[in-house]
Enzyme design. Structure first.
Site, mmCIF file in Angstrom:
data_model
loop_
_atom_site.group_PDB
_atom_site.id
_atom_site.type_symbol
_atom_site.label_atom_id
_atom_site.label_comp_id
_atom_site.label_asym_id
_atom_site.label_seq_id
_atom_site.Cartn_x
_atom_site.Cartn_y
_atom_site.Cartn_z
ATOM 1 N N SER A 1 41.498 29.119 41.288
ATOM 2 C CA SER A 1 41.052 30.448 41.632
ATOM 3 C C SER A 1 41.897 31.565 40.999
ATOM 4 O O SER A 1 41.463 32.706 41.004
ATOM 5 C CB SER A 1 41.051 30.607 43.152
ATOM 6 O OG SER A 1 42.369 30.462 43.653
ATOM 7 N N SER B 1 44.964 25.846 42.017
ATOM 8 C CA SER B 1 44.578 27.163 41.504
ATOM 9 C C SER B 1 45.548 27.834 40.543
ATOM 10 O O SER B 1 45.214 28.864 39.966
ATOM 11 C CB SER B 1 44.306 28.111 42.670
ATOM 12 O OG SER B 1 43.028 27.845 43.162
ATOM 13 N N LYS C 1 48.289 37.980 41.697
ATOM 14 C CA LYS C 1 46.938 37.611 42.132
ATOM 15 C C LYS C 1 46.578 38.480 43.334
ATOM 16 O O LYS C 1 47.454 38.819 44.146
ATOM 17 C CB LYS C 1 46.953 36.129 42.523
ATOM 18 C CG LYS C 1 45.613 35.554 42.938
ATOM 19 C CD LYS C 1 45.781 34.073 43.280
ATOM 20 C CE LYS C 1 44.454 33.393 43.578
ATOM 21 N NZ LYS C 1 44.631 31.951 43.872
HETATM 22 N N1 GLN Z 1 39.509 24.718 43.711
HETATM 23 C C1 GLN Z 1 40.207 24.401 44.896
HETATM 24 C C2 GLN Z 1 39.493 24.959 46.094
HETATM 25 O O1 GLN Z 1 38.535 25.601 45.931
HETATM 26 C C3 GLN Z 1 41.627 24.914 44.824
HETATM 27 C C4 GLN Z 1 41.750 26.332 45.142
HETATM 28 C C5 GLN Z 1 43.170 26.816 45.254
HETATM 29 O O2 GLN Z 1 44.116 26.138 44.881
HETATM 30 N N2 GLN Z 1 43.316 28.019 45.815
HETATM 31 O O3 GLN Z 1 39.881 24.745 47.196
#
Ligand code: GLN
Length: 476
Positions: A152, A176, A77
């Site tokens: 994400s 994410s 990532k």
């Molecule tokens: N969707 C969640 C957020 O926006 C989780 C994101 C993540 O785990 N990086 O915070």
């Protein structure tokens, strides 16, 4: 011949016996990247380099000197540092930034002879649930290109599903890794907080951030976790606990006690087919002789607000370092030092990130700190204790991974806050710092994958993976 079987473990013997070379494997995966560019899964592909590296690994295989992940093609990532390669965290503010060092995760992958094929697209600084908040554009779901791949770590999930790499390393702050895994029909593992070092991983919310693994099978997750987990002198929050050989225990499941959080299934926003499949999964477990009980968890509704108060607070301080002086992008329109800061940040961050920095600064401000930030910390502790309480009587907690299957691109464009609700089930393990895994559990009527989530106790990843592998087998 196709060199992308459904798991790396099934390819390993072919590589070891030299029926296939890493060069051939990497070459074929590079072709898949080329032909599926429309998915927008990668932001940088290290094509020449991965082939050169594969040649070195092939030689090591011939000499019987190769590491445990020899020939495994891995994507990172765009939040994970790889020395002398770009790192942007999906943001304009890190434009042209080249990392001068490897993340511990990267270093350990390379030491195990994995091949790094590129950096993958994601929501800016990991903030989002759909990979639509990405500076490099939206990632599409390989199973239905009108839908998102989740977020994400959306690029990381799309890349594994579309067979552009065997495994991806994502980050999971509030879901994410698990949510995109569920949306793309993959296995997604978020280990306990501290099981994998965060050194070299771009910070979003430091007390939640956890590197995680996306793969086709539990066994592949286990192989990678064995290679990258463990203490690290560069990260004080990386736990000292010894790292077991996760793959060894995989095929010997015991009889377990499983808690189903009843409230998660009666939630109005839950897609009915996800409820049905979760109940079906639990039935299968009962038939296998496991004990499954409904357990009341009164704090479920507090998990999401607690999560969003705390991660925004942490993000607002973590992102203060991006000021146009130290890293990446600097506004060309500034005439004073103050303007360098303000214009760089105004131009460099996109909307969602700015919203979160402002919310985070608000909950930390002198007049709000007690009622928001401090209160959320207290509720976090209550949630942790309540989860621990359940896990003192049960081996695992089971709940859906997501409230819906992969949604259409732009579904939340006009009401972005409601996207936060889609994190309802994943933030629970994140708030508590517990290990959790999402597994494929059938499909809905549109043929979109459904995920089921298993949460285990602190640092009991070996037991969690064993049980997950068992579940994977009975669902098949
Ligand atoms: N969707 C969640 C957020 O926006 C989780 C994101 C993540 O785990 N990086 O915070």
């Amino acid at each position: 011949m196709l060199y992308h079987p459904d798991s790396f473990s099934s390819l390993r013997p072919l590589l070891a016996s030299q029926n296939v070379t890493s060069i051939e494997v990497a070459g074929q995966l590079l072709q898949h990247i080329q032909t599926q560019k429309d998915l927008n899964a990668f932001v940088n592909v290290y094509d020449q380099e991965v082939i050169e590296h594969a040649a070195v690994v092939d030689q090591k295989i011939i000499e019987h000197k190769s590491g445990p992940l020899a020939g495994m093609v891995v994507g990172l990532k765009d939040m994970i540092a790889y020395k002398d390669h770009p790192l942007q965290a999906g943001s304009k503010i890190l434009a042209n930034y080249i990392s001068p060092f490897d993340a511990t995760v990267t270093e350990r992958l390379l030491a195990a002879d994995a091949l790094i094929i590129g950096h993958q697209n994601c929501d800016e600084f990991g903030m989002g649930s759909s990979s639509e908040n990405a500076y490099f554009g939206t990632v599409l779901n390989p199973l239905d290109k009108t839908r998102v791949a989740g977020g994400s770590s959306g690029g990381s999930a799309a890349a594994v599903k579309a067979k552009m790499c065997h495994v991806s390393i994502g980050t999971d702050t509030g879901g994410s890794v698990r949510q995109p895994a569920a949306f793309c029909g993959l296995v997604g593992l978020k280990p306990s907080y501290g099981r994998i070092s965060r050194h070299g991983v771009v910070a979003y919310a430091s007390s939640f951030d956890t590197p995680g693994i996306l793969a086709h099978t539990v066994e592949d997750c286990a192989s990678v976790l064995s290679a990258i987990a463990g203490p690290d002198a560069f990260d004080d929050t990386a736990a000292a606990q010894e790292v077991p050989r996760y793959t060894e225990a995989l095929h010997h499941p015991g009889r377990y006690k499983v808690a189903c959080l009843a409230g998660t299934l009666s939630n109005e926003g839950l897609q009915p087919e996800i409820k049905e499949h979760t109940l079906h999964g639990l039935e299968l477990l009962k038939k296998e002789g496991h004990q499954v009980d409904n357990v009341h968890f009164a704090l479920l509704k507090y998990a999401l607000p607690t999560y969003y108060i705390l991660v925004n607070a942490e993000a607002s301080t973590n992102l203060a370092r991006f000021d146009g002086i130290r890293y990446g992008y600097r506004s060309g329109h500034a005439t004073t030092l103050e303007e360098v800061y303000t214009k760089t940040r105004t131009e460099g961050f996109a909307k969602e990130v700015k919203k979160r920095i402002m919310l985070g600064a608000f909950v930390l401000s002198a007049s709000q700190c007690e009622t928001h930030y401090i209160k959320a910390l207290k509720v976090r502790n209550m949630i942790k204790k309540a989860m621990q309480e359940i896990l003192s009587g049960y081996d695992f907690i089971i709940l859906p991974t997501t409230t819906t299957t992969a949604f259409k691109v732009n579904s939340f464009a006009s009401h972005p806050l409601s996207m936060y609700w889609s994190d309802l089930y994943t933030v629970l393990a994140s708030v508590a710092g517990l290990p959790a895994i999402s597994l494929p559990n059938g499909v809905d009527q549109k043929n979109l994958p459904i995920g089921i989530q298993i949460i285990g106790n602190y640092f009991e990843e070996a037991k969690l993976l064993t049980f997950a592998s068992h579940f994977e087998a009975i669902v098949k």
